[in-house]
Design an enzyme around this catalytic site. Sequence first.
Site, PDB file in Angstrom:
ATOM      1  N   ARG A  63      -2.370   9.628   0.536  1.00  0.00           N
ATOM      2  CA  ARG A  63      -3.539  10.368   1.041  1.00  0.00           C
ATOM      3  C   ARG A  63      -3.850  11.463   1.598  1.00  0.00           C
ATOM      4  NH1 ARG A  63      -5.635   5.129   4.834  1.00  0.00           N
ATOM      5  NH2 ARG A  63      -6.035   3.528   2.989  1.00  0.00           N
ATOM      6  N   GLU A  93       0.724  -1.245   0.066  1.00  0.00           N
ATOM      7  CA  GLU A  93      -0.036  -0.072   0.029  1.00  0.00           C
ATOM      8  C   GLU A  93       1.095   1.315  -0.018  1.00  0.00           C
ATOM      9  OE1 GLU A  93      -4.297  -1.002   2.055  1.00  0.00           O
ATOM     10  OE2 GLU A  93      -2.575  -0.997   3.444  1.00  0.00           O
ATOM     11  N   HIS A  95     -10.736   9.386   9.481  1.00  0.00           N
ATOM     12  CA  HIS A  95     -10.378   7.906   9.359  1.00  0.00           C
ATOM     13  C   HIS A  95      -9.479   7.355  10.615  1.00  0.00           C
ATOM     14  CE1 HIS A  95     -10.178   4.260   6.782  1.00  0.00           C
ATOM     15  NE2 HIS A  95      -8.667   4.289   6.811  1.00  0.00           N
ATOM     16  N   ARG A 103      -0.308   7.917  10.101  1.00  0.00           N
ATOM     17  CA  ARG A 103      -0.054   6.716  10.247  1.00  0.00           C
ATOM     18  C   ARG A 103       0.183   6.036   8.837  1.00  0.00           C
ATOM     19  NH1 ARG A 103      -4.641   2.404   9.534  1.00  0.00           N
ATOM     20  NH2 ARG A 103      -5.089   4.164   8.090  1.00  0.00           N
ATOM     21  N   HIS A 149      -9.308  10.233   5.077  1.00  0.00           N
ATOM     22  CA  HIS A 149      -9.489   9.299   3.861  1.00  0.00           C
ATOM     23  C   HIS A 149      -9.946  10.175   2.736  1.00  0.00           C
ATOM     24  CE1 HIS A 149     -10.236   6.330   0.813  1.00  0.00           C
ATOM     25  NE2 HIS A 149      -9.309   5.425   1.761  1.00  0.00           N
TER      26      HIS A 149
END
Lengths: 333, 591
Positions: free
Chosen positions: B339, B164, B400, B435, B289
């Site tokens: 993101r 990812e 998120h 994160r 998000h």
Amino acid sequence: MGIETVGPPSAPPAPGWADEVRRLAKARDAVILAHNYQLPEIQDVADHVGDSLALSRIAASAPHREIVFCGVHFMAETAKILSPGKRVLIPDAGAGCSLADTIHVEELRTWKAAHPGAAVVAYVNTSAAVKAESDVCCTSSNAADVVASIPADTEILFLPDRHLGAHVQRVTGRENLRVWPGQCHVHEGIGGDVLRDAIAADPTADVLVHPECACATSALRLVADGGIAPERVRITSTGGMLDEARRTGARRVLVATETGMLHQLRRANPGTEFAPVSDRAVCPYMKMITPEKLLASLREGRDEITVDEGIAALARDAVERMIAIGSPVAGAE
Amino acid sequence: MTAPALSRPGVLTGPEPIVGSGHVVGVSPRLVAPAPVWQLRTDVLLVGSGVAALTLAAELAGSGLRVHLVTKGELGDGSTRWAQGGIARANTGPGFSTGSVAATDTPEDVERHVSDTLTAGAGLGDPRTVRQLATDGPGAVRRLADLGARFDLDADGRPALTREGGHSHARIVHAGGDATGAEVQRALQARLHTSLEADEITVAENAFLLDLLRGPDGAVRGAVVALLDATGSCRSVGIVHARATVLATGGLGQVFATTTNPAAVTGDGIAAALRAGAELADLEFVQFHPTVFAGAGPTDDGRHLLISEAVRGEGARIIDAGGVLVMAGAHPLADLAPRDVVSATMASAMAERGVRHLYLDARHLGEPVLDARFPTILARCRENGVDPLTQPIPVRPAAHYTCGGVRADLTGRTSLPGLFAIGEVACTGVHGANRLASNSLLEGLVAAHRLAGFLRGGGLPGSAARGRVTAPRDRAAGVLPGVRAGLALAMEDTAGVLRDPAGLDLLVRRLGEVPLADASEALPGRASWEATNLHTLMAAIAQAAVTRAESRGCHRRTDVDGVRSGWRRHLVATLADDGTGPATVRQEARP
């Protein structure tokens, strides 16, 4: 709001507990072995106290039919490997090891496949399955000797402790040594900052550092930078610490390892004050072996350790190869 | 009445003078509730029922410790089951299944996982804690597999790995494609049922954590808990005495009007810890998000439908109402930028155009692709009157993940003895200012395992001391539920993806003007307690956001581009012990 509350205190051993433990052990023809990191009352009731490998060797040579191992699981397993004919009990089979947990036998197989021809040196803090996949075992006191005994052009896979691996690399100067990135929850918490603070708080104390500690590198750097005199710092195994304790004339010694070790050091030399570098350095798995569980273990004959005979035979080879290298085994974890 | 206040102190030994509103926000000192009428005793009071709570429950089973689990709704109402990505763990080898060996498996991946995590954390991650997380990762996933979680395997029977954003290497294990959280929740709940049948644990659903209790020595010794009926009304209040109290209550996504977190995620554990005197940290770092469905309100359980990044991975693009490509030129990766970049670019485009959403154009992907890869998304959009084959999908960023929380180490130990925090509720230094994807389930697994070892091995505080246990403060106050929705919108507009100091000043002032109802006016029940907790956390987030005069990680200020020197420090929030203030957000340099 206010509510009265009374809770049960966590129980100290009942009066007569030690006598009952000894009586049951005798009745079972069992020898009680306790690791240096065990609770003081367990250490005091045991027949022998020491590091894991010394205890395993005592187990193999003891005349008793049964061994009650007060330590963590891999230690009892190692005792079973070295004395396959004896019954080995651990008072709580759930007492694991955060360091041994960092490598699974499948991971080791993968690592070996990526480095064909490499020799695998496994620290004693490993499962029997991992030992069985290894060429030779080592302890913290003889790791450098074991590594030095392997031909210089042979690549070495050293596992599972990153800090001990770095220590060995420093001592031997060996470049073809690859180190598994494992670490122990207790020793990883004793970092360079913790050590520096402890030394700053008592600049005249001597310092003993276990090579599994995250601060081992910082200790050497402190020496190099003149932060502390070289003769006041020793990086050594728990067995080596005991030797140091017997001979030291220091007023106060700071100890960087699991705090259970302090009990043996104080017994070895009541004239010196031994203090922990970190009082948080408590191994919870070691402390799962409580006085009640030891008693229950002797009464009910549990938890019994079993090791697959094929795995045990291979693991035994790795341990015996280490012993054959001939370094006196003064200390191991 | 005097409310304990969340304010910023006038003088800070910071890198530069702090300029801000200086407003003080009064928050609830204690939740309004009827007097306790029952009590019970346990060794471990465990609050929550997601990955961290249930892993701890599983690992304490059989230890002989009495564990009482409370969760305010039904088991698993929280975020865990909605986690789509997976679990990041250093790719050191197969670990939990047999199969052939891949050349990509190397122990060096622990180092790479550490460095990827620290890079995402933008200077605020704690290297030592991150290393603990990465080192323990493979073992944590192995134990979860041993408990019965079924991960996706490749053709050789090895765990199938994916990669990812932000990961230098494929190291993410997953289950059911994009349903990892659901499988984790299923496996852990199955384990919990085994424990229940064996009487190894007691569980109370519809049990709301009100406030923590402290003994005369200051240690946390349990909690006041309310039992609710199906509508969330209070049936009765009681006291749970515990030697260890563990918060595993998740994050605070519902602070914002649009969030991917379910309705249960209202930060109850974080707010209760603050009222009890614990330290909170890094609250300004809320990860957003970029794309949730904006064509309808939240689902029944309070979430906005997540439109996975994978849709953009297949070629969908973010456009405005006029069809202009929003991400073109904003980042070399355009729609596949990290993101925080996508969210910020979208937020600024929305602000410029004065609109509340943009669009995700997936029309050109065609029915076969959408139907095969994203059947759920396709169906849900159509249910809400949007056909992605013929219409662009309305989307907007949504809260998120909560990077901050109750300050704790990776064993869960907080600034208060007897109080532990694991999983998203905790701020362990693992995430820093942002994160890394798929590190959150991992953190819950690792912290629960470490805490289980600590509690089993003599770390459980003794309970020998006789004495009164007390809730943190004498006075109780609450926020009326009616103000919640408006405040959540204000938080989203002002303390959301983009934050400007003037707006934050006004926001802080507005939060300070929210009336605190006393026991005679406040109607105790889940709705008002959640509103009160959310108000407290809104104040803490807004104060931190106005104080941090830089853009770092997922905290974006419109007045400062990028990080500023001297700001590699944490903002720590506490309420004063005596309940009279001054409460502070203080700065603390990273060692």
